[in-house]
Design a protein around this motif. Structure first.
Motif, PDB file in Angstrom:
ATOM      1  N   GLU A  16       0.822  -1.205   0.000  1.00 35.72           N
ATOM      2  CA  GLU A  16       0.000   0.000   0.000  1.00 35.72           C
ATOM      3  C   GLU A  16       0.859   1.258   0.000  1.00 35.72           C
ATOM      4  O   GLU A  16       0.589   2.219  -0.732  1.00 35.72           O
ATOM      5  CB  GLU A  16      -0.938   0.000   1.218  1.00 35.72           C
ATOM      6  N   ALA A  17       1.893   1.271   0.822  1.00 35.91           N
ATOM      7  CA  ALA A  17       2.768   2.442   0.889  1.00 35.91           C
ATOM      8  C   ALA A  17       3.552   2.607  -0.407  1.00 35.91           C
ATOM      9  O   ALA A  17       3.726   3.725  -0.899  1.00 35.91           O
ATOM     10  CB  ALA A  17       3.723   2.318   2.077  1.00 35.91           C
ATOM     11  N   ARG A  18       4.016   1.503  -0.976  1.00 35.89           N
ATOM     12  CA  ARG A  18       4.752   1.595  -2.244  1.00 35.89           C
ATOM     13  C   ARG A  18       3.853   2.135  -3.354  1.00 35.89           C
ATOM     14  O   ARG A  18       4.257   3.004  -4.138  1.00 35.89           O
ATOM     15  CB  ARG A  18       5.309   0.223  -2.631  1.00 35.89           C
ATOM     16  N   ALA A  19       2.630   1.623  -3.420  1.00 34.13           N
ATOM     17  CA  ALA A  19       1.705   2.090  -4.455  1.00 34.13           C
ATOM     18  C   ALA A  19       1.348   3.557  -4.255  1.00 34.13           C
ATOM     19  O   ALA A  19       1.265   4.327  -5.221  1.00 34.13           O
ATOM     20  CB  ALA A  19       0.438   1.226  -4.446  1.00 34.13           C
ATOM     21  N   ALA A  20       1.148   3.962  -3.002  1.00 32.15           N
ATOM     22  CA  ALA A  20       0.778   5.350  -2.725  1.00 32.15           C
ATOM     23  C   ALA A  20       1.903   6.310  -3.086  1.00 32.15           C
ATOM     24  O   ALA A  20       1.660   7.394  -3.637  1.00 32.15           O
ATOM     25  CB  ALA A  20       0.404   5.500  -1.248  1.00 32.15           C
ATOM     26  N   SER A  21       3.139   5.932  -2.787  1.00 39.30           N
ATOM     27  CA  SER A  21       4.264   6.811  -3.102  1.00 39.30           C
ATOM     28  C   SER A  21       4.440   6.950  -4.610  1.00 39.30           C
ATOM     29  O   SER A  21       4.696   8.046  -5.121  1.00 39.30           O
ATOM     30  CB  SER A  21       5.545   6.280  -2.453  1.00 39.30           C
ATOM     31  N   LEU A  22       4.294   5.854  -5.334  1.00 43.72           N
ATOM     32  CA  LEU A  22       4.396   5.917  -6.792  1.00 43.72           C
ATOM     33  C   LEU A  22       3.273   6.758  -7.387  1.00 43.72           C
ATOM     34  O   LEU A  22       3.491   7.560  -8.302  1.00 43.72           O
ATOM     35  CB  LEU A  22       4.352   4.506  -7.385  1.00 43.72           C
ATOM     36  N   LYS A  23       2.076   6.579  -6.857  1.00 44.79           N
ATOM     37  CA  LYS A  23       0.935   7.345  -7.370  1.00 44.79           C
ATOM     38  C   LYS A  23       1.130   8.834  -7.123  1.00 44.79           C
ATOM     39  O   LYS A  23       0.881   9.658  -8.014  1.00 44.79           O
ATOM     40  CB  LYS A  23      -0.354   6.860  -6.706  1.00 44.79           C
ATOM     41  N   ALA A  24       1.576   9.195  -5.919  1.00 44.54           N
ATOM     42  CA  ALA A  24       1.806  10.607  -5.611  1.00 44.54           C
ATOM     43  C   ALA A  24       2.853  11.195  -6.545  1.00 44.54           C
ATOM     44  O   ALA A  24       2.701  12.309  -7.059  1.00 44.54           O
ATOM     45  CB  ALA A  24       2.235  10.759  -4.153  1.00 44.54           C
ATOM     46  N   PHE A  25       3.909  10.448  -6.789  1.00 43.31           N
ATOM     47  CA  PHE A  25       4.989  10.946  -7.640  1.00 43.31           C
ATOM     48  C   PHE A  25       4.522  11.109  -9.081  1.00 43.31           C
ATOM     49  O   PHE A  25       4.746  12.149  -9.714  1.00 43.31           O
ATOM     50  CB  PHE A  25       6.180   9.987  -7.561  1.00 43.31           C
TER      51      PHE A  25
END
Length: 664
Positions: A161-170
């Motif tokens: 979840e954290a990996r996906a969220a960071s990629l999405k934000a970027f």
């Protein structure tokens, strides 16, 4: 020291602290906390000194050419006016509170040194955006914040979840940054400079050839960075990061950068009526849609995330009616009470023993267990709902007041349509904001969900910060609207009677209706047990959060519908609830329009590469491979075979020679 020298040190100190923290974090972890707190605290003192010296007077400017470029120069420039001085103070105040809070919240986190260093770098980048007078230098801070947000949102990188969220934000913010960069180059091409003062001077003298195109390109970057429709979808998912990071992003750094940028260059946007109307529509859709979505969320952090999107809509709405004073006024107030809301939510997460999604439907008896969070969050929610005399009332009414001035024709700097759009959307959002703020307070502190284990009192560093931020949340607006006009170009920030009565009235209606709905549902509906929440051993709140995210209960990115029939939001929204809970399916729309076509295109390219291109490559090597195999078979290593072949060849050559001679 001169004001400009002090201003240089304000972003430099957190940067040096970040550099030292990254270098010494592993070898000397005991220095991580002092290197996180002390440089930021010193920067706060310097920023306050700069603001006191600036005092709302003439802007302080200084510049030196960075390097010869052969065309448009890039300069290390400072431009400090009242807006910049006060915004810097708010940025460093919130950053200092976050750093102090994090020493307790992440006290046992093994990656705390790198986390603290990134927070300091994040702070330094935002201060660079605030103080700089050159757009290329501003772009550096703008992009550094994007990198920092990627790493900080993905702090718990062990979880998908954290990996996906960071990629999405970027990726989403970068989607806006591409047209933003093009807009900056187009602006420099028209004006011959990246200096903000020279650009504004060119605007004043009609030196911009394509104001609408440039303004719209720049608005794309603003929409991404400040999470405005349609590039706002990354912000709710970014809640997978540590709660103090959410407070920093939402209150004083990344999301405030876009609003501050438009405020700095507002005359450029005023030069295009079309851009101002687009900005008004963007603000209206953002504030109303996010308020409805907030009313449907069960996770306390996602409620606050959508709340941030809506409050930013108020700020962009003020800019759409050509009043940067009201926009920055609300930005300053919002920085205090939104940081308080997120940091109090962190205390609640620890006390409730829930997951990072902090489902409000699972909370029970928190009022007595976290009195500091209860009282301070109550103050912050009243400020959010714009109830007088809390700070949010004065700043939100400043926005509604300037919209009313446009509607009534008291100003001609913005189209009347923009005034109507902002005013009506602002009043509707005030109603919805009070509704979801009341719902959050009722479910979090008066709910009767599953009892969670008590983890004891929170560290003093966490609770002290809450009370520090409660002071401006309560008292900032009451005196600021009398003092700040001198800092904000002399613009009047006094609440007007009409919008004050309307805004407060609809807010009270929203709160009362939500409370009445909650009383009705709790009186007639038995609560549905949600199951026991696993106990967590004594530890820091960050570890509670990290392990709870990893527990996938529920998975981040999935919708956590409140399995609680007494939730007033479910009854108030009716059939709209399910759609609002997933952000009106915008992620699904983007997936259908962009993600799936890109994946399909990638699959086609992979197929063509493997089945077509590789086939030709393999075919080109087939004949030499066959010839090599034939030659290899002839090399047996048997001497008799070689001699026999030699004799046979000699005979063949002799016969051929005889035949040639006979024929001759």
């Amino acid at each position: 020291m001169t004001t400009t020298t002090l201003a240089v040190l304000v972003p430099l100190l957190p940067f040096l602290g970040a550099l030292a923290g990254l270098l010494l974090g592993r070898t000397a972890p005991g220095f991580a906390r002092p290197l996180a707190v002390l440089p930021t605290l010193a920067s706060l003192a310097l920023a306050a000194t700069v603001a006191a010296r600036q005092g709302g007077g003439a802007p302080a400017d200084a510049a030196t050419e960075l390097t010869p470029t052969g065309s448009v120069p890039i300069e290390l420039a400072l431009h400090i006016d009242g807006f910049a001085a006060l915004t810097a103070v708010v940025v460093v105040t919130v950053a200092t509170c976050v750093q102090i809070y994090s020493t307790g919240y992440l006290r046992d986190d093994p990656r705390y040194p790198s986390y603290a260093a990134l927070v300091s770098l994040f702070t330094s980048a935002m201060l660079l955006v605030v103080y700089t007078g050159d757009l290329m230098v501003l772009l550096v801070g703008w992009e550094v914040m994007g990198i920092c947000s990627y790493f900080l949102v993905g702090h718990y990188w062990e979880t998908p979840e954290a990996r996906a969220a960071s990629l999405k934000a970027f990726l989403v913010t970068k989607l806006g940054d591409v047209p933003f960069l093009i807009g900056l180059f187009a602006l420099a091409a028209d004006t011959g400079s990246f200096r903000i003062t020279r650009i504004l001077d060119a605007v004043a003298h009609g030196g911009i050839d394509h104001p609408t195109l440039i303004a719209l390109l720049l608005l794309a970057g603003v929409a991404g960075k400040s999470a405005q429709f349609p590039l706002h979808t990354w912000l709710p998912d970014a809640m997978a990061g540590p709660t103090p990071v959410s407070a920093l992003i939402h209150a004083a750094t990344m999301i405030a950068a876009g609003v501050y940028f438009v405020a700095r260059l507002l005359p450029l946007f005023e030069a295009s009526q079309a851009a101002m109307t687009v900005l008004a529509v963007m603000a209206a859709v953002t504030m109303t849609g996010s308020a409805v979505a907030a009313l449907a969320q069960d996770d306390i952090k996602r409620v606050l995330a959508y709340s941030t999107i809506g409050q930013l809509g108020y700020m962009t709405g003020a800019l759409a009616v050509a009043d940067r004073g009201a926009a920055v006024f609300h930005l300053l107030s919002h920085g205090a009470f939104k940081a308080l809301l997120f940091l109090a939510a962190g205390v609640i997460i620890h006390a409730a023993g829930t997951n990072s999604l902090a489902a409000m439907s699972r909370m029970s008896h928190l009022r007595d267990r976290v009195p500091d969070a209860y009282w301070t969050m109550t103050v912050a929610l009243l400020a959010l709902a714009a109830i007088p005399p809390f700070s949010g009332f004065f700043t939100k009414e400043a926005v509604l007041g300037v919209a009313e001035h446009v509607v009534t024709g008291h100003t001609e700097h913005a189209p009347a349509a923009a005034g109507w759009i902002v005013l009506l959307a602002g009043l509707l959002t005030a109603l919805l904001t009070a509704a979801y703020a009341t719902r959050l307070w009722l479910l979090a502190f008066r709910g009767s969900g599953t009892e969670a284990p008590d983890h004891g009192r929170q560290p003093l560093t966490m609770t002290t910060v809450l009370w520090v931020l409660a002071v401006p949340s309560l008292a900032f607006g009451g005196f600021a609207f009398r003092v700040l006009p001198d800092w904000f170009d002399g613009q009047d920030l006094t609440p007007t009677l009409t919008t004050s009565v309307l805004g407060t009235g609809v807010a009270l209606v929203g709160g009362i209706v939500t409370y009445a709905t909650w009383r009705h549902t709790t009186a007639h509906t038995a609560r549905v047990p949600l199951g026991a929440v696993a106990a967590h051993p004594e530890g820091d709140a960050g570890q509670v959060e990290a392990e709870a995210i990893a527990s996938h209960e529920p998975a981040y990115g999935d919708v956590a519908y409140a399995a609680d029939p007494s939730d007033p939001g479910r009854l108030l929204l009716g059939r709209l609830h399910r759609h609002a809970a997933v952000g009106f399916h915008l992620d699904a729309v983007y997936s259908a329009l962009f993600v799936r076509p890109v994946r399909a295109g990638a699959s086609l390219v992979r197929f063509l590469d493997r089945e077509v291109v590789d086939t030709y490559v393999r075919g080109a090597g087939t004949l030499p491979r066959w010839l090599g195999a034939a030659v290899r078979r002839a090399q047996t290593g048997n001497l008799q075979t070689y001699v026999s072949a030699l004799l046979a060849g000699t005979v063949v050559l002799a016969v051929a020679a005889v035949l040639v001679a006979t024929g001759a």
